[in-house]
Design an enzyme around this catalytic site. Structure first.
Site, PDB file in Angstrom:
ATOM      1  CB  SER A  51       5.376  10.121  11.253  1.00 28.78           C
ATOM      2  OG  SER A  51       4.548  10.203  10.108  1.00 28.78           O
ATOM      3  CE  LYS A  67      -2.773   1.062   3.682  1.00 29.35           C
ATOM      4  NZ  LYS A  67      -2.500   2.454   4.098  1.00 29.35           N
ATOM      5  CB  SER A  68       3.817   2.306   2.011  1.00 25.78           C
ATOM      6  OG  SER A  68       3.287   2.319   3.295  1.00 25.78           O
ATOM      7  NE  ARG A 120       6.363   6.468   0.598  1.00 29.76           N
ATOM      8  CZ  ARG A 120       5.505   6.296   1.609  1.00 29.76           C
ATOM      9  NH1 ARG A 120       4.378   5.607   1.423  1.00 29.76           N
ATOM     10  NH2 ARG A 120       5.747   6.815   2.805  1.00 29.76           N
ATOM     11  N   GLY A 138      -4.769   8.227   5.357  1.00 27.19           N
ATOM     12  CA  GLY A 138      -3.809   9.162   5.952  1.00 27.19           C
ATOM     13  C   GLY A 138      -2.608   9.374   5.047  1.00 27.19           C
ATOM     14  CG  ASP A 144       0.715   0.204   9.383  1.00 23.99           C
ATOM     15  OD1 ASP A 144       0.357   1.054  10.225  1.00 23.99           O
ATOM     16  OD2 ASP A 144       1.086   0.511   8.238  1.00 23.99           O
TER      17      ASP A 144
HETATM   18  C1  S3P Z   1       2.810   4.919   6.150  1.00 26.60           C
HETATM   19  C2  S3P Z   1       3.454   5.209   7.325  1.00 26.60           C
HETATM   20  C3  S3P Z   1       2.925   4.821   8.637  1.00 26.60           C
HETATM   21  C4  S3P Z   1       1.913   3.695   8.528  1.00 26.60           C
HETATM   22  C5  S3P Z   1       0.906   3.939   7.447  1.00 26.60           C
HETATM   23  C6  S3P Z   1       1.593   4.100   6.103  1.00 26.60           C
HETATM   24  C7  S3P Z   1       3.391   5.408   4.883  1.00 26.60           C
HETATM   25  O1  S3P Z   1       2.256   5.943   9.201  1.00 26.60           O
HETATM   26  O2  S3P Z   1       1.252   3.515   9.762  1.00 26.60           O
HETATM   27  O3  S3P Z   1      -0.015   2.870   7.367  1.00 26.60           O
HETATM   28  O4  S3P Z   1       2.972   4.939   3.807  1.00 26.60           O
HETATM   29  O5  S3P Z   1       4.282   6.269   4.940  1.00 26.60           O
HETATM   30  P1  S3P Z   1       3.075   7.055  10.048  1.00 26.60           P
HETATM   31  O6  S3P Z   1       4.100   7.589   9.158  1.00 26.60           O
HETATM   32  O7  S3P Z   1       2.079   8.105  10.407  1.00 26.60           O
HETATM   33  O8  S3P Z   1       3.593   6.320  11.235  1.00 26.60           O
END
Ligand code: S3P
Length: 430
Positions: free
Chosen positions: A167, A23-24, A28, A95, A314
């Site tokens: 983060s 997902k991350s 990107r 988020g 996560d």
């Molecule tokens: C993520 C970073 C993490 C993670 C989120 C995805 C990302 O959050 O919990 O599911 O893709 O950079 P944080 O950076 O707020 O810890």
């Protein structure tokens, strides 16, 4: 959707699963492909609600997308030619979309409003607004929560910024804005977080220098379109790692899983708890990947502290579940970030697993988990994802080792990151 009756105690997990795209990394790939010159081909992009929020936002800014079989082709537009959206950008539950796009779009010469669903509207945004304001962006917001409006911006300043929370979302937002600034930006990261943005930028021809815990970002906005192969998501593989470890007589192989060391905390902690894994077909595709084989094993309790947390943030709900079945107790500290995820995961994980007979104490910054507690319900019990995808999937795994009748409320939360979770579960149950 009504409550979903869950499979409980009695079957094994056997077979091979190909993991959906990370997902991350998918977010990107879509974002950087959108601002590169030329067409970017993305293979194994995660098809889920969260990634769709990013695709929809970039479409609203004039980027066009096309499917070629299973690959997504992004017809990149430079940052300078994005167009003013006619609507508010709806980030829904995501988020990562909201925070990274605030950085990526920081210098757009028009007003942009970001909104989200009820969960995202409770989550903190001061963490990105504050550094972006220091770079010269103006925002209109109530209590630093969504909806947030970013005003038209002409210039961005370079800054030196020490991250107050570990983060990757905040680090990435600052990196993406810093590429568009007039001067160099330095970001100091006290605890390392996932480095997917840095790696993905390198694939598009942009380098971010790292000296120990400092990232040095020079102004540079010419991204060259490329082909990206998204690794399988270790956060999705994690459900099966825990399921195979805990469900007796199981043997699962997970194919093409991303094993970037900034994401493999789940493997390190389970290894500390006594588990062993077999790795095969290891290779690097911009990100390291491997096939992982796991069989049922006995675990023992451990201690998890702040430096572990970003590498498995996560996966924490799953570590808590594993700890309920381990011999001895487990103490988890330094994890107060869990309060501000898609749900307050310290509260939701504790409440829902305790309904199944676990003995977990919620702490301000983590959990105390009493080990080796059989999960059992005496009457039909409804557990609740609380609208949080990761809590929902962890609970579906917990049910596999529970005696009694269990069903899951709001099971459709899985669509955020792993829409075929229940199909994969059916496939490996034997
Ligand atoms: C993520 C970073 C993490 C993670 C989120 C995805 C990302 O959050 O919990 O599911 O893709 O950079 P944080 O950076 O707020 O810890």
């Amino acid at each position: 959707m009504g409550n979903l009756k869950l499979q409980t105690m009695g079957r094994h997990l056997r077979g091979t699963l190909i993991m959906p795209g990370d997902k991350s990394i998918s977010h990107r790939a879509v974002m950087l492909g959108s601002i590169a010159s030329g067409d970017t081909r993305i293979h194994n992009l995660l098809d889920s609600q969260d990634v769709n929020s990013t695709i929809t936002a970039m479409s609203n800014l004039g980027v066009t997308f096309e499917y070629d079989g299973a690959d997504l082709i992004v017809h990149g537009k430079s940052l300078a030619t994005l167009t003013e959206p006619k609507q508010v950008l709806n980030m829904e539950n995501s988020g990562t979309s909201a925070r990274l796009l605030m950085g990526l779009l920081a210098k757009q010469p028009f007003t942009l409003t970001f909104r989200g669903d009820s969960s995202l509207s409770k989550r903190p945004f001061a963490r990105v607004i504050k550094p972006l304001m220091a770079m010269g962006v103006s925002f209109v917001t109530k209590n630093d929560r969504l909806p947030v409006t970013k005003l038209a911006t002409k210039k961005l300043k370079g800054i030196s910024y020490e991250l107050p929370v570990a983060s990757a979302q905040v680090k990435s937002a600052i990196i993406l804005a810093a590429l568009q600034a007039d001067e160099t930006t330095t970001i100091i990261e006290p605890i390392p977080t996932r480095d997917h943005t840095e790696r993905m930028l390198a694939s598009f021809g942009i380098s971010v220098k790292r000296v120990e815990n400092r990232m040095i970002v020079e102004p540079q906005t010419h991204l060259i379109a490329t082909t990206i192969q998204v690794p399988g998501d270790i956060s999705s593989a994690a459900y099966w790692l825990i399921a195979a470890l805990l469900v007796p007589d199981s043997d699962l192989t997970l194919k093409q899983v991303g094993v970037n060391p900034t994401r493999t905390g789940i493997i390190s902690i389970l290894t500390r708890m006594g588990a062993s894994f077999e790795f095969a077909a290891e290779q690097t595709i911009g990100e390291p990947i491997a096939d992982i084989r796991v069989q049922s094993q006995t675990l023992h309790g451990t201690t998890v502290t702040a430096t572990d947390v970003p590498t498995m943030i996560d996966e924490m709900p799953l570590i808590v579940l594993a700890a309920t079945q381990a011999k001895g107790d487990t103490l988890i500290t330094g994890a107060s970030e869990l309060h501000v995820k898609e749900s307050d995961r310290i509260a939701t994980v504790t409440t829902q697993l305790n309904k199944l007979g676990a003995h977990i104490e919620a702490k301000e910054d983590g959990f105390y988990v009493h080990g080796d507690t059989p999960l059992h319900v005496t009457k039909p019990t409804v557990i609740d994802s609380c609208g949080d995808h990761r809590v929902g999937m962890m609970l579906a795994i917990a049910a596999l080792i529970t005696t009694g009748e269990v069903s899951l409320a709001r099971a459709d939360a899985v669509n955020i990151s792993y829409p075929k979770f229940f199909k994969d579960l059916d496939e490996v149950l034997s």
